[in-house]
Design a protein around this motif. Sequence first.
Motif, mmCIF file in Angstrom:
data_model
loop_
_atom_site.group_PDB
_atom_site.id
_atom_site.type_symbol
_atom_site.label_atom_id
_atom_site.label_comp_id
_atom_site.label_asym_id
_atom_site.label_seq_id
_atom_site.Cartn_x
_atom_site.Cartn_y
_atom_site.Cartn_z
ATOM 1 N N UNK A 1 0.760 -1.222 0.205
ATOM 2 C CA UNK A 1 0.253 0.132 0.117
ATOM 3 C C UNK A 1 0.787 1.266 0.053
ATOM 4 N N UNK A 2 2.070 1.034 0.730
ATOM 5 C CA UNK A 2 2.825 2.248 0.997
ATOM 6 C C UNK A 2 3.487 2.719 -0.581
ATOM 7 N N UNK A 3 3.662 1.709 -1.522
ATOM 8 C CA UNK A 3 4.501 2.222 -2.628
ATOM 9 C C UNK A 3 3.396 2.445 -3.706
ATOM 10 N N UNK A 4 1.987 2.216 -3.410
ATOM 11 C CA UNK A 4 0.944 2.823 -4.130
ATOM 12 C C UNK A 4 0.140 1.742 -4.939
ATOM 13 N N UNK A 5 0.225 0.461 -4.568
ATOM 14 C CA UNK A 5 -0.620 -0.513 -5.149
ATOM 15 C C UNK A 5 -1.734 -0.846 -4.036
ATOM 16 N N UNK A 6 -2.837 -1.063 -4.903
ATOM 17 C CA UNK A 6 -3.982 -1.407 -4.019
ATOM 18 C C UNK A 6 -4.121 -3.083 -3.745
ATOM 19 N N UNK A 7 -3.967 -3.358 -2.495
ATOM 20 C CA UNK A 7 -3.990 -4.961 -2.096
ATOM 21 C C UNK A 7 -5.234 -5.498 -2.628
ATOM 22 N N UNK A 8 -6.206 -4.788 -2.497
ATOM 23 C CA UNK A 8 -7.646 -5.378 -2.636
ATOM 24 C C UNK A 8 -7.734 -5.609 -4.161
ATOM 25 N N UNK A 9 -7.193 -4.817 -4.931
ATOM 26 C CA UNK A 9 -7.294 -5.070 -6.372
ATOM 27 C C UNK A 9 -6.323 -6.287 -6.665
ATOM 28 N N UNK A 10 -5.246 -6.516 -6.267
ATOM 29 C CA UNK A 10 -4.157 -7.425 -6.473
ATOM 30 C C UNK A 10 -4.871 -8.835 -5.895
ATOM 31 N N UNK A 11 -5.538 -8.862 -4.844
ATOM 32 C CA UNK A 11 -6.212 -9.945 -4.302
ATOM 33 C C UNK A 11 -7.327 -10.343 -5.086
ATOM 34 N N UNK A 12 -8.442 -9.438 -5.736
ATOM 35 C CA UNK A 12 -9.322 -9.662 -6.426
ATOM 36 C C UNK A 12 -9.056 -10.114 -7.911
ATOM 37 N N UNK A 13 -8.208 -9.542 -8.574
ATOM 38 C CA UNK A 13 -7.505 -10.252 -9.814
ATOM 39 C C UNK A 13 -7.273 -11.492 -9.644
ATOM 40 N N UNK A 14 -6.304 -11.814 -8.687
ATOM 41 C CA UNK A 14 -5.872 -13.173 -8.443
ATOM 42 C C UNK A 14 -7.234 -14.135 -8.185
ATOM 43 N N UNK A 15 -7.923 -13.550 -7.542
ATOM 44 C CA UNK A 15 -9.102 -14.465 -7.171
ATOM 45 C C UNK A 15 -9.956 -14.779 -8.386
#
Length: 431
Positions: free
Chosen positions: A213-227
């Motif tokens: 999150x600190x470097x600018x990525x959305x953890x929710x979006x990463x989890x969602x796309x992987x899901x």
Amino acid sequence: MSSIQQSLRSRRLGRPLVWGGYALLLAVAPLVFKSGLSLTMLSQMGVAVIACLAFNMLLGQGGMLSFGHAVYSGLGSFFAIHALNYVSAGKLALPVSLIPLVGGLAGMVFAALLGYVTTKKAGTPFAMITLGVGELVAAMALMFPGFFGGEGGISGNRVVGKPVWGISFGPQVQLYYLIAIYAFVCTAAMFAFTRTPLGRMLNAVRDNPERVEFIGYSTQRVRYLSFIASGFFMGIAGGLGALNFEIVTSEVVGAARSGAYLLFTFLGGAGFFFGPIIGAVLLVLANVLLSELTLAWLLYLGLIFMFMVMYAPGGFASLIMMNLRLAAFGQLRRLWTSYLALGGLAAVMLVSAGAMIEMVYHLQLNQALGPKLTFMGAGLDAKTPDSWFGAAFLLATAVALFELTRRHFVRQWDTIQGEIEHEIKAREAEE
């Protein structure tokens, strides 16, 4: 050449051999195991490999514990069996070999719908949401018999139209090779996913979500796309399962199926890519062979799971990798006596505990047959103290000796690991 360069070179040379060996194993397996039961088990193993690897995209690579991931393979199965019936009725022009892709698309669509809410949370809330979603879909399977077929499920026939090049998918061996092709392609695709930026970022979300999150990525979006990606492969597994059994019931979306994927992925080794493949093989062996040998097979499975959690939490894959490291440094031969002792004592523990378990089950379920039974070739009398005392004494002795041997093994293991680390540092100093 540095040790790092040598390692990279060995990996580049070894990877084609591994994939070639995997393809060869899939190709020759039905030539070695030719019986009908063997072909059926091999087909189920191929389906389970895809499902367990897809589940591990969440658990092992993303640190997301799902209690309801069978929903996506199950819904994929239902859509695939309906598509197969449409093909049989002439309402859909689609080759039977592509039916699993219908399941994959269905799994992906439902993963996109349900996963948007599910992946908004991580950790324990994520696990609880997946459990709720799983129970919701399992309840719906009985509430909407028009689509899910009620308790009887939906059946179909995979032999549709005229054979193409002699392939009708009627014989089990033909279906096995279709499953094997899908298993190889899906395995390669999921391995490639681990090398993509999304796959690498998923590992980062698992290890340190705050930094991501600190470097600018959305953890929710990463989890969602992987899901979504995981749902697609789960749906393919479900579609192949529908072709294999030619019937789909509400059991495929139940909690028991989700629990099986979780249990055997963990046993195989969620921390390694090939671990779920081992788990998939064990899943089929347990469900087909072990369940035929004893009524208490779930109890044995639970004991094995507890044993692995206590002594090998990394699963069977971790045991393989640790010993490959020893073999690379020529140290494995120093442990073979300890391995024989531990393996023998573990077998004695299992047999003695099994004798007591079988006597309990015999008294509870088979009283009409009398107190006598046969276990592992030995005659037992469930109502005499001799059988109980003998089994209990053997179990207690094996447990005590196993613990003493394990402590000696741990000391020996630590010594060898220290020598290996010293050798690594010496090589690096020479370079």
